[in-house]
Design an enzyme around this catalytic site. Structure first.
Site, PDB file in Angstrom:
ATOM      1  CG  HIS A 211     -21.534 -86.588  11.792  1.00 22.90           C
ATOM      2  ND1 HIS A 211     -20.358 -86.499  11.401  1.00 22.90           N
ATOM      3  CD2 HIS A 211     -21.865 -86.685  11.033  1.00 22.90           C
ATOM      4  CE1 HIS A 211     -19.361 -86.382  10.457  1.00 22.90           C
ATOM      5  NE2 HIS A 211     -20.516 -86.606   9.401  1.00 22.90           N
TER       6      HIS A 211
HETATM    7  C1  UD1 Z   1     -25.276 -85.435   6.938  1.00 25.25           C
HETATM    8  C2  UD1 Z   1     -24.387 -85.894   6.178  1.00 25.25           C
HETATM    9  C3  UD1 Z   1     -23.128 -86.824   6.373  1.00 25.25           C
HETATM   10  C4  UD1 Z   1     -22.552 -85.161   7.129  1.00 25.25           C
HETATM   11  C5  UD1 Z   1     -23.317 -84.713   7.881  1.00 25.25           C
HETATM   12  C6  UD1 Z   1     -22.581 -83.133   8.541  1.00 25.25           C
HETATM   13  C7  UD1 Z   1     -25.914 -87.126   4.727  1.00 25.25           C
HETATM   14  C8  UD1 Z   1     -26.037 -88.960   4.586  1.00 25.25           C
HETATM   15  N1  UD1 Z   1     -25.226 -87.474   5.105  1.00 25.25           N
HETATM   16  O1  UD1 Z   1     -25.119 -85.809   8.003  1.00 25.25           O
HETATM   17  O2  UD1 Z   1     -22.423 -87.084   4.864  1.00 25.25           O
HETATM   18  O3  UD1 Z   1     -21.209 -85.498   7.006  1.00 25.25           O
HETATM   19  O4  UD1 Z   1     -24.360 -84.121   7.298  1.00 25.25           O
HETATM   20  O5  UD1 Z   1     -22.829 -82.671   9.279  1.00 25.25           O
HETATM   21  O6  UD1 Z   1     -26.296 -86.605   3.748  1.00 25.25           O
HETATM   22  N2  UD1 Z   1     -31.082 -82.836  12.127  1.00 25.25           N
HETATM   23  C9  UD1 Z   1     -31.145 -81.894  13.082  1.00 25.25           C
HETATM   24  N3  UD1 Z   1     -31.091 -80.732  13.040  1.00 25.25           N
HETATM   25  C10 UD1 Z   1     -30.221 -80.187  12.141  1.00 25.25           C
HETATM   26  C11 UD1 Z   1     -29.856 -81.600  11.172  1.00 25.25           C
HETATM   27  C12 UD1 Z   1     -29.844 -82.822  11.447  1.00 25.25           C
HETATM   28  O7  UD1 Z   1     -31.733 -82.382  14.302  1.00 25.25           O
HETATM   29  O8  UD1 Z   1     -30.111 -79.231  11.444  1.00 25.25           O
HETATM   30  C13 UD1 Z   1     -30.368 -84.198  13.059  1.00 25.25           C
HETATM   31  C14 UD1 Z   1     -31.928 -84.834  12.139  1.00 25.25           C
HETATM   32  O9  UD1 Z   1     -32.743 -85.324  11.491  1.00 25.25           O
HETATM   33  C15 UD1 Z   1     -31.408 -86.766  12.081  1.00 25.25           C
HETATM   34  C16 UD1 Z   1     -29.931 -86.444  12.128  1.00 25.25           C
HETATM   35  O10 UD1 Z   1     -29.731 -85.334  12.818  1.00 25.25           O
HETATM   36  O11 UD1 Z   1     -31.872 -87.085  12.705  1.00 25.25           O
HETATM   37  C17 UD1 Z   1     -29.176 -86.628  11.099  1.00 25.25           C
HETATM   38  O12 UD1 Z   1     -29.520 -85.268   9.948  1.00 25.25           O
HETATM   39  P1  UD1 Z   1     -29.158 -86.139   8.625  1.00 25.25           P
HETATM   40  O13 UD1 Z   1     -28.458 -84.575   7.727  1.00 25.25           O
HETATM   41  O14 UD1 Z   1     -29.675 -87.371   8.379  1.00 25.25           O
HETATM   42  O15 UD1 Z   1     -27.700 -86.914   8.587  1.00 25.25           O
HETATM   43  P2  UD1 Z   1     -25.994 -86.288   9.720  1.00 25.25           P
HETATM   44  O16 UD1 Z   1     -25.905 -86.753  10.557  1.00 25.25           O
HETATM   45  O17 UD1 Z   1     -26.598 -84.623   9.795  1.00 25.25           O
END
Ligand code: UD1
Length: 369
Positions: A211
């Site tokens: 991820h």
């Molecule tokens: C985040 C953390 C990362 C951690 C990871 C664990 C930061 C910078 N990154 O990354 O360090 O290892 O979480 O999983 O804080 N999304 C969904 N549903 C959800 C959550 C996220 O669809 O429940 C989508 C968001 O809308 C976005 C993408 O996934 O498009 C990334 O989510 P985000 O929380 O920004 O970062 P992660 O890649 O999950």
């Protein structure tokens, strides 16, 4: 008067870290704890299910700061968290890990003159292109009490000029949750797990998680990596619980997926633990899994160019593969031939880290009077 603690969680790995702390703090009369869920992760499988698995009580505040760019997310969390701090006036804000929620809430606390404790302080990948490295450095630059998982964290913080009396080497709360999960699994009916129908028919298999923006946000990088993972899946079945970020990008880039990779939705903590602990190896770009596999002696191949958790390499089962994917194929072969790297479990990764943290917090507040 009780000491008022705020415990911050926003993402999947945060829930695993706050769970043992909440349980340990609740045994102490001297503290009142409020749980703040920023809402950074919001899908049921990315958030709520962890509350069930790890018996975390419902949050006292939910900031609902989902989606957006990183800066929009941080800004949303900051403005909503500020209002909660102003209303509740906590004595200490406890943040965990290195995600955007960690950074946002520690800045707000310090701006309001509230002390900050950082669990998992001092880790450094020395790769400032990683969003988490920015979060770690800024959080640690304004933290008052540093709770450290491995010696490198201690050394990094000393090099950055932190005073020794604020540094506490306590071990790893993630491993506290791991032990809790293992005990819970012993009493569970595993047939209810979706993945059981795959693994019950497989003699051996590997687990994959992916991820990191550096792996999944660029089309060429992701398609090259998926090509090699396709080759791995011809050697050993590869089960891949897919993160929403990776799923969106695979679709957006139109990347062809190898038939042998078994894609499954994000799994609950317990189902995933059951899956990887029974695997021959884990391929991952996660930070936490590098530690968890070391704790259980499962071979781990890290699909990144660096790690902020060097003890998993020097003492544990972790091998950092970098971008040399021919090395990946070679290490997979080694493991399948029974020639995996053997490791030992690092000091204080014993399931008692949260107990040490709470003892230290009690000492700190006893001194303050
Ligand atoms: C985040 C953390 C990362 C951690 C990871 C664990 C930061 C910078 N990154 O990354 O360090 O290892 O979480 O999983 O804080 N999304 C969904 N549903 C959800 C959550 C996220 O669809 O429940 C989508 C968001 O809308 C976005 C993408 O996934 O498009 C990334 O989510 P985000 O929380 O920004 O970062 P992660 O890649 O999950």
């Amino acid at each position: 008067m009780k000491i008022k603690l705020f415990l911050i969680a926003g993402t999947r790995p945060n829930f695993m870290k706050i769970s043992p702390l909440l349980k340990e703090i609740s045994k102490n009369d001297g503290f009142t704890t409020l749980l703040i869920h920023t809402g950074q992760h919001y899908d049921y499988e990315m958030a709520e299910i962890f509350f069930h698995d790890l018996m975390i009580p419902a949050p006292d505040y939910f900031l609902n700061a989902r989606g957006g760019t990183q800066c929009q997310q941080i800004a949303k969390i900051m403005s909503r968290f500020e209002a909660v701090c102003v209303k509740e006036k906590p004595d200490l804000v406890i943040v965990v890990g290195d995600v955007n929620s960690t950074l946002a809430c520690s800045i707000v606390a310090k701006k309001l003159g509230i002390e900050v404790a950082h669990i998992e302080a001092g880790l450094r990948s020395f790769d400032i292109t990683m969003p988490e490295e920015i979060n770690r450095i800024i959080t640690d630059s304004i933290t008052d009490y540093f709770f450290i998982t491995e010696p490198s964290g201690y050394e990094n913080l000393l090099k950055e000029g932190k005073a020794r009396n604020g540094l506490f080497f306590v071990g790893n709360v993630m491993i506290d949750s791991l032990f809790y999960g293992l005990k819970k699994l012993e009493k569970m009916e595993l047939a209810t797990f979706k993945t059981n129908r795959f693994i019950s028919n497989l003699k051996e298999y590997a687990c994959l998680t992916l991820h990191r923006p550096s792996n999944v946000d660029d089309k060429k990088t992701l398609s090259t990596l998926m090509g090699y993972l396709g080759k791995v899946s011809k050697k050993v079945p590869l089960i891949f619980p897919i993160h929403p970020r990776t799923k969106k990008n695979l679709k957006k880039f139109g990347i062809n997926l190898a038939k042998n990779i078994i894609f499954v939705p994000p799994l609950s903590y317990l189902e995933f633990l059951n899956l990887w602990k029974g695997s021959q190896m884990v391929l991952t770009d996660s930070g936490g899994l590098q530690e968890e596999t070391t704790a259980l002696g499962i071979p781990c191949l890290t699909l990144r160019e660096n790690t902020e958790r060097p003890i998993t390499v020097s003492e544990g089962t972790n091998i950092v593969i970098g971008r040399n994917y021919d090395r990946l194929l070679c290490e997979v072969d080694n493991i399948l031939k029974g020639k995996s790297k053997k490791g030992t479990v690092p000091k204080f990764w014993d399931g008692k880290a949260s107990c040490r943290i709470v003892k230290i917090l009690k000492r700190i507040y006893a001194k303050k009077g």
